[in-house]
Design an enzyme around this catalytic site. Structure first.
Site, mmCIF file in Angstrom:
data_model
loop_
_atom_site.group_PDB
_atom_site.id
_atom_site.type_symbol
_atom_site.label_atom_id
_atom_site.label_comp_id
_atom_site.label_asym_id
_atom_site.label_seq_id
_atom_site.Cartn_x
_atom_site.Cartn_y
_atom_site.Cartn_z
ATOM 1 N N ASP A 1 15.533 2.645 4.171
ATOM 2 C CA ASP A 1 14.467 1.968 3.413
ATOM 3 C C ASP A 1 15.003 1.344 2.116
ATOM 4 O O ASP A 1 14.812 0.143 1.886
ATOM 5 C CB ASP A 1 13.310 2.929 3.101
ATOM 6 C CG ASP A 1 12.505 3.322 4.333
ATOM 7 O OD1 ASP A 1 12.930 3.017 5.453
ATOM 8 O OD2 ASP A 1 11.444 3.950 4.168
ATOM 9 N N SER B 1 6.958 1.718 0.379
ATOM 10 C CA SER B 1 6.523 1.528 -1.019
ATOM 11 C C SER B 1 7.381 2.375 -1.961
ATOM 12 O O SER B 1 7.722 1.913 -3.059
ATOM 13 C CB SER B 1 5.044 1.881 -1.185
ATOM 14 O OG SER B 1 4.815 3.209 -0.797
ATOM 15 N N ALA C 1 10.551 3.388 -1.558
ATOM 16 C CA ALA C 1 11.895 2.803 -1.680
ATOM 17 C C ALA C 1 11.845 1.545 -2.531
ATOM 18 O O ALA C 1 12.706 1.326 -3.389
ATOM 19 C CB ALA C 1 12.452 2.476 -0.294
ATOM 20 N N PRO D 1 0.832 -1.204 0.000
ATOM 21 C CA PRO D 1 0.000 0.000 0.000
ATOM 22 C C PRO D 1 0.872 1.262 0.000
ATOM 23 O O PRO D 1 1.860 1.341 0.742
ATOM 24 C CB PRO D 1 -0.813 -0.101 1.290
ATOM 25 C CG PRO D 1 -0.377 -1.317 2.004
ATOM 26 C CD PRO D 1 0.625 -2.055 1.178
ATOM 27 N N VAL D 2 0.512 2.232 -0.848
ATOM 28 C CA VAL D 2 1.294 3.473 -0.961
ATOM 29 C C VAL D 2 1.072 4.335 0.285
ATOM 30 O O VAL D 2 -0.055 4.483 0.751
ATOM 31 C CB VAL D 2 0.874 4.249 -2.234
ATOM 32 C CG1 VAL D 2 1.482 5.643 -2.261
ATOM 33 C CG2 VAL D 2 1.288 3.479 -3.471
ATOM 34 N N GLY D 3 2.140 4.889 0.833
ATOM 35 C CA GLY D 3 2.020 5.830 1.948
ATOM 36 C C GLY D 3 1.722 5.159 3.278
ATOM 37 O O GLY D 3 1.318 5.805 4.232
ATOM 38 N N ALA D 4 1.923 3.842 3.363
ATOM 39 C CA ALA D 4 1.572 3.135 4.595
ATOM 40 C C ALA D 4 2.753 3.020 5.552
ATOM 41 O O ALA D 4 2.637 2.419 6.602
ATOM 42 C CB ALA D 4 1.046 1.748 4.255
ATOM 43 N N GLY D 5 3.903 3.579 5.183
ATOM 44 C CA GLY D 5 5.076 3.469 6.059
ATOM 45 C C GLY D 5 5.782 2.141 5.880
ATOM 46 O O GLY D 5 6.638 1.754 6.684
HETATM 47 C C1 MEV Z 1 11.006 6.107 7.171
HETATM 48 O O1 MEV Z 1 10.669 4.754 6.831
HETATM 49 C C2 MEV Z 1 12.059 6.137 8.239
HETATM 50 C C3 MEV Z 1 12.503 7.521 8.681
HETATM 51 O O2 MEV Z 1 13.482 7.289 9.721
HETATM 52 C C4 MEV Z 1 13.105 8.334 7.563
HETATM 53 C C5 MEV Z 1 14.455 7.798 7.083
HETATM 54 O O3 MEV Z 1 15.113 7.056 7.792
HETATM 55 O O4 MEV Z 1 14.863 8.184 5.954
HETATM 56 C C6 MEV Z 1 11.353 8.292 9.301
#
Ligand code: MEV
Length: 334
Positions: free
Chosen positions: A161, A117, A119, A110-114
């Site tokens: 990522d 996606s 990367a 899913p896009v934008g889900a952390g």
């Molecule tokens: C994002 O998945 C992780 C962060 O630490 C940003 C990063 O490390 O580039 C928030």
């Protein structure tokens, strides 16, 4: 010639945000993947067909100064800048800078889900396009180019990522260098809030707090770095698995509290975290930049109870496994 490459999503187990300040972090690739097929086209354009990227479908092409939208777009548009930069960087690295390239993308992430996606799409694109251009890049080199893409698109990035997506498995990461940790089957449940946070904005928000009150925010970031060191000791140590899970769960809860103190949690994220803990998870925390996106729980023997609790609390649970594979070249058709 046509090349298909794929790259996995990731979860950050410990150390998001503090990793941007040179502290260590621990991350793992998970078994959701993005697939990118690259081929040359007749004109000199970059053409991107985002056929199924867990957002509305999209076909866009661009030349020097024009963008052609060929169907609906939405959140999907965010993905484009990563794909475009990835193709342009590979074109620069090769002697094929004038060549037109078409890439088709399908994704389970899913896009934008952390879950990384952006990367994953950058890594899979670099993998497919570099092979199309006849470049032999190692997964590490692809990860480094993926980091350059993130820096160009989002300004600040630690590079964790794209590194974990390119390398796969379970890694300890600090300042652009990584080491593999011993592979562990982790009984994880990921909970998606259904909304997305902008990594760029959240990283900028933490930076602003740090600059405004370094004496307050600095110790929080240091503490995060220390708990990652402790988590690494637990993972690589000689304890039995139950003791390891218990300690890791407690460290996850501390890490969540510190992320909340940085202001990157939301009501929904914290509701999912507490629902998972009440249902028997040993630990639960945000994963990734926060502001929406996902949390994850460590839930030995309680995965289905925790998944149900996350669902009742309004999230979408995903029972995931760590993926040993990073970037994969799936198919080369001549
Ligand atoms: C994002 O998945 C992780 C962060 O630490 C940003 C990063 O490390 O580039 C928030």
């Amino acid at each position: 010639m046509r090349v298909t490459a794929s790259a996995p999503a990731k979860i950050i187990l410990f150390g998001e945000h503090s990793v941007v300040y040179g502290k260590p972090a621990i991350a793992a690739a998970i078994d959701l993947r993005t697939y990118v097929t690259a081929r040359f086209n007749e004109n000199r354009r970059i053409k991107i067909e985002a056929r199924d990227i867990k957002t509305p479908g999209l076909i866009v092409s661009f030349s020097e100064n024009e963008i052609y939208f060929e169907s609906d777009y939405g959140k999907a548009a965010e993905v484009l800048s990563y794909v475009r930069q990835a193709i342009e960087l590979v074109r620069e690295e090769s002697d094929r800078s004038g060549k037109g390239v078409t890439v088709s993308i399908t994704s389970q992430i899913p896009v934008g889900a952390g879950l990384g996606s952006s990367a994953a799409v950058a890594v899979a694109t670099i993998g497919a396009v570099s092979r199309l251009f006849g470049l032999e890049l190692s997964p590490e080199e692809v990860g480094k180019l993926g980091h350059r893409v993130e820096l160009l698109v989002q300004g600040a990035s630690s590079g964790i990522d794209p590194t974990v997506s390119a390398i796969g498995g379970f890694i300890h990461y600090q300042n652009g260098s990584f080491e593999h940790l011993p592979f562990m089957e982790l009984p994880l449940v990921v909970g998606y809030t259904g909304s997305s946070g902008s990594t760029k904005e959240l990283v900028a928000m933490v930076r602003e707090s740090y600059e405004d009150m370094p004496e307050v925010i600095g110790p929080i970031l240091n503490s995060m770095g220390m708990l990652v060191g402790k988590a690494k000791d637990v993972i690589t140590g000689e304890h039995g698995v139950d003791l390891k899970f218990g300690l890791l769960g407690r460290l996850m809860n501390v890490n969540h509290g510190l992320l909340d103190a940085l202001g990157v949690s939301t009501k929904k994220l914290s509701e999912l975290v507490y629902a998972a803990r009440v249902a028997g998870a040993l630990g639960a925390k945000i994963t990734g930049a926060g502001g929406g996106g996902c949390m994850y729980a460590l839930a030995p023997k309680r995965q289905s109870e925790v998944a149900t609790a996350i669902k009742i609390a309004g999230g979408t649970p995903m029972i995931t496994r760590i993926s040993r594979d990073g970037l994969r070249i799936e198919e080369v058709e001549r």
